[in-house]
Design a protein around this motif. Structure first.
Motif, short mmCIF file in Angstrom:
data_model
loop_
_atom_site.label_atom_id
_atom_site.label_comp_id
_atom_site.label_asym_id
_atom_site.label_seq_id
_atom_site.Cartn_x
_atom_site.Cartn_y
_atom_site.Cartn_z
N LEU A 28 -11.59 -1.50 1.74
CA LEU A 28 -10.66 -0.62 1.04
C LEU A 28 -9.88 -1.35 -0.04
CD1 LEU A 28 -9.22 1.46 4.04
CD2 LEU A 28 -11.08 2.05 2.49
N GLY A 29 -10.29 -2.58 -0.34
CA GLY A 29 -9.66 -3.33 -1.42
C GLY A 29 -8.51 -4.21 -1.01
N VAL A 30 -8.29 -4.38 0.30
CA VAL A 30 -7.21 -5.24 0.77
C VAL A 30 -7.84 -6.42 1.50
CG1 VAL A 30 -5.15 -5.42 2.21
CG2 VAL A 30 -5.66 -3.28 1.02
N ASP A 31 -7.90 -7.56 0.83
CA ASP A 31 -8.55 -8.74 1.39
C ASP A 31 -7.50 -9.81 1.69
OD1 ASP A 31 -10.26 -10.67 2.22
OD2 ASP A 31 -11.42 -10.80 0.36
N VAL A 32 -7.22 -10.02 2.97
CA VAL A 32 -6.20 -11.02 3.36
C VAL A 32 -6.85 -12.28 3.92
CG1 VAL A 32 -4.46 -9.26 3.83
CG2 VAL A 32 -5.97 -10.02 5.68
N ARG A 33 -8.16 -12.39 3.82
CA ARG A 33 -8.84 -13.57 4.35
C ARG A 33 -8.36 -14.84 3.66
NH1 ARG A 33 -14.94 -12.18 3.42
NH2 ARG A 33 -13.99 -11.66 1.42
N GLY A 34 -7.99 -15.83 4.46
CA GLY A 34 -7.50 -17.09 3.93
C GLY A 34 -6.07 -17.04 3.43
N GLY A 43 -2.71 7.06 -7.39
CA GLY A 43 -3.79 6.17 -7.79
C GLY A 43 -4.13 6.31 -9.25
N ALA A 44 -3.89 7.47 -9.84
CA ALA A 44 -4.21 7.70 -11.25
C ALA A 44 -3.10 7.27 -12.19
CB ALA A 44 -4.51 9.19 -11.46
N GLN A 45 -1.97 6.83 -11.65
CA GLN A 45 -0.82 6.46 -12.48
C GLN A 45 -0.81 4.96 -12.77
OE1 GLN A 45 2.87 7.81 -10.79
NE2 GLN A 45 2.29 9.97 -10.81
N GLN A 46 -0.43 4.61 -13.99
CA GLN A 46 -0.30 3.21 -14.35
C GLN A 46 0.96 2.59 -13.75
OE1 GLN A 46 -3.47 2.13 -15.49
NE2 GLN A 46 -2.16 0.78 -16.69
N ASN A 47 2.07 3.31 -13.86
CA ASN A 47 3.34 2.82 -13.32
C ASN A 47 3.48 3.27 -11.87
OD1 ASN A 47 4.10 1.70 -15.83
ND2 ASN A 47 4.82 3.71 -16.53
N LYS A 48 3.57 2.28 -10.98
CA LYS A 48 3.64 2.56 -9.56
C LYS A 48 5.11 2.71 -9.11
CE LYS A 48 -0.80 2.11 -9.25
NZ LYS A 48 -1.69 3.26 -9.02
N PRO A 49 5.38 3.48 -8.07
CA PRO A 49 6.76 3.68 -7.64
C PRO A 49 7.40 2.45 -6.99
CG PRO A 49 5.24 4.80 -6.17
CD PRO A 49 4.43 4.32 -7.33
N ALA A 83 -3.95 11.50 1.70
CA ALA A 83 -5.04 11.53 0.72
C ALA A 83 -4.58 12.15 -0.60
CB ALA A 83 -6.23 12.30 1.28
N ALA A 84 -3.78 13.23 -0.52
CA ALA A 84 -3.28 13.87 -1.74
C ALA A 84 -2.33 12.95 -2.49
CB ALA A 84 -2.58 15.18 -1.37
N ALA A 85 -1.45 12.27 -1.74
CA ALA A 85 -0.52 11.34 -2.38
C ALA A 85 -1.27 10.16 -3.00
CB ALA A 85 0.51 10.84 -1.36
N THR A 86 -2.33 9.70 -2.32
CA THR A 86 -3.13 8.59 -2.84
C THR A 86 -3.79 8.98 -4.15
OG1 THR A 86 -3.56 7.75 -0.60
CG2 THR A 86 -5.10 7.09 -2.34
N LEU A 128 -3.60 3.09 4.76
CA LEU A 128 -3.83 1.87 3.98
C LEU A 128 -4.19 2.22 2.54
CD1 LEU A 128 -3.92 -1.19 3.98
CD2 LEU A 128 -6.32 -1.07 4.67
N ARG A 129 -5.02 3.23 2.33
CA ARG A 129 -5.35 3.66 0.97
C ARG A 129 -4.09 4.10 0.22
NH1 ARG A 129 -10.80 7.10 2.49
NH2 ARG A 129 -12.32 5.47 1.97
N PHE A 130 -3.21 4.78 0.91
CA PHE A 130 -1.96 5.24 0.30
C PHE A 130 -1.11 4.06 -0.15
CE2 PHE A 130 2.59 6.05 1.27
CZ PHE A 130 2.87 6.93 0.23
N LEU A 131 -0.98 3.04 0.69
CA LEU A 131 -0.18 1.86 0.33
C LEU A 131 -0.76 1.16 -0.89
CD1 LEU A 131 0.47 0.46 3.92
CD2 LEU A 131 2.16 1.50 2.40
#
Length: 290
Positions: free
Chosen positions: A82-88, A25-31, A18-21, A48-51
């Motif tokens: 959680l914002g991860v939609d793999v349907r279809g 999450g607040a950064q524009q440039n992702k690692p 949760a802390a890492a998320t 999943l939230r962390f990913l």
């Protein structure tokens, strides 16, 4: 509890995620630009939230591989929520390179033809093929524990004489309460053995003895699932703790999936043993050789 943990300078595993998320999450440039996740069915909410937080919000940033039928560590939850939609956007792989046709076919009977997640994604198990054949799985249903131990020990002794190496053999039980039966069977066959905590012996010429949950991800030429008794699979203690019919269904489903995971650790041979009458799940293995 969270305040007490913080005051002590401690964090739970979920708290670390949760802390890492929150940080990423607040950064524009992702690692990372792309992330591949195996065994995705065992992800929890925090993971999943962390990913999601460490990858860019593009359609191809996250790739998941998994098997809904092997979900044994997590209760189902909505990925879409959680914002991860793999349907279809998912596909089912149909070629099995690790397990013989006979073992895969028998184990697949433990699961429904279609496994569906909370978001409605379906995993259709029909049409899967294996690339090699082997003998049918064997069941050994005995009158008491002593007879079961003797029968399994004699089978292991015969397997060793046929050329199976100890390191190619895995003996698994549902919980630690049944480990003694597996060790005794190995003793009858004079089979050298190790446990999951014997790290120094990982490469030694010994069979692995342990509980089914820890077998996930492993592979053996020969697997023996011992002590598959009526009150062991599903585990009596788990059934006794359920609060309602919905929870009972979840317990039975995860117990069945655990049995499936353990059975599919076998490449060439699978043996299932129990004290009569045996687990209700054994009846699903239609065509077992006695």
């Amino acid at each position: 509890m969270r305040r007490r943990l913080a005051a002590s300078g401690l964090m739970t595993t979920a708290g670390v995620f949760a802390a890492a998320t929150e940080h990423f999450g607040a950064q524009q440039n992702k690692p990372f630009s792309h992330i591949v996740v195996d065994e995705a069915q065992d992800l929890g909410v925090a993971e999943l939230r962390f990913l999601v937080a460490i990858a860019p919000a593009t359609s191809d940033a996250l790739f998941f591989a998994g098997d809904l039928g092997q979900r044994i560590f997590q209760q189902p939850f909505s990925w879409k929520g959680l914002g991860v939609d793999v349907r279809g956007r998912s596909a089912t792989l149909k070629v099995n390179y690790r397990t013989s046709h006979q073992i895969r076919r028998a184990a697949d009977r433990l699961l429904p033809a279609k496994v569906r997640d909370v978001d409605g994604n379906e995993d259709r198990r029909s049409g899967t093929i294996s690339v090699f054949d082997g003998p049918e799985p064997i069941k050994l249903i005995e009158n008491d524990e002593a007879a079961e131990i003797e029968a399994v020990g004699n089978y292991l002794k015969a397997a060793l004489s046929e050329g199976f190496k100890p390191s190619e053999i895995g003996l698994f039980v549902r919980s630690e309460d049944q480990l003694g039966r597996a060790r005794s069977a190995a003793g009858v066959a004079a089979l050298p053995m190790r446990t999951f905590i014997d790290h120094r012996d990982e490469d030694a010429a010994s069979a692995l003895v342990g509980i089914m949950q820890l077998a996930k991800g492993l592979e053996f030429r020969l697997v023996v699932l011992m002590a598959c008794d009526e009150t062991v699979l599903p585990l009596k203690e788990r059934v006794a703790d359920v609060a309602d019919d919905f929870e009972l269904d979840e317990v039975i489903t995860t117990e069945r999936q655990l049995f499936y995971v353990a059975a599919t650790r076998a490449r060439d041979r699978l043996v299932i043993s129990a004290v009569a009458p045996g687990s209700e799940f054994i009846e699903d293995f239609v065509g077992l050789v006695s």
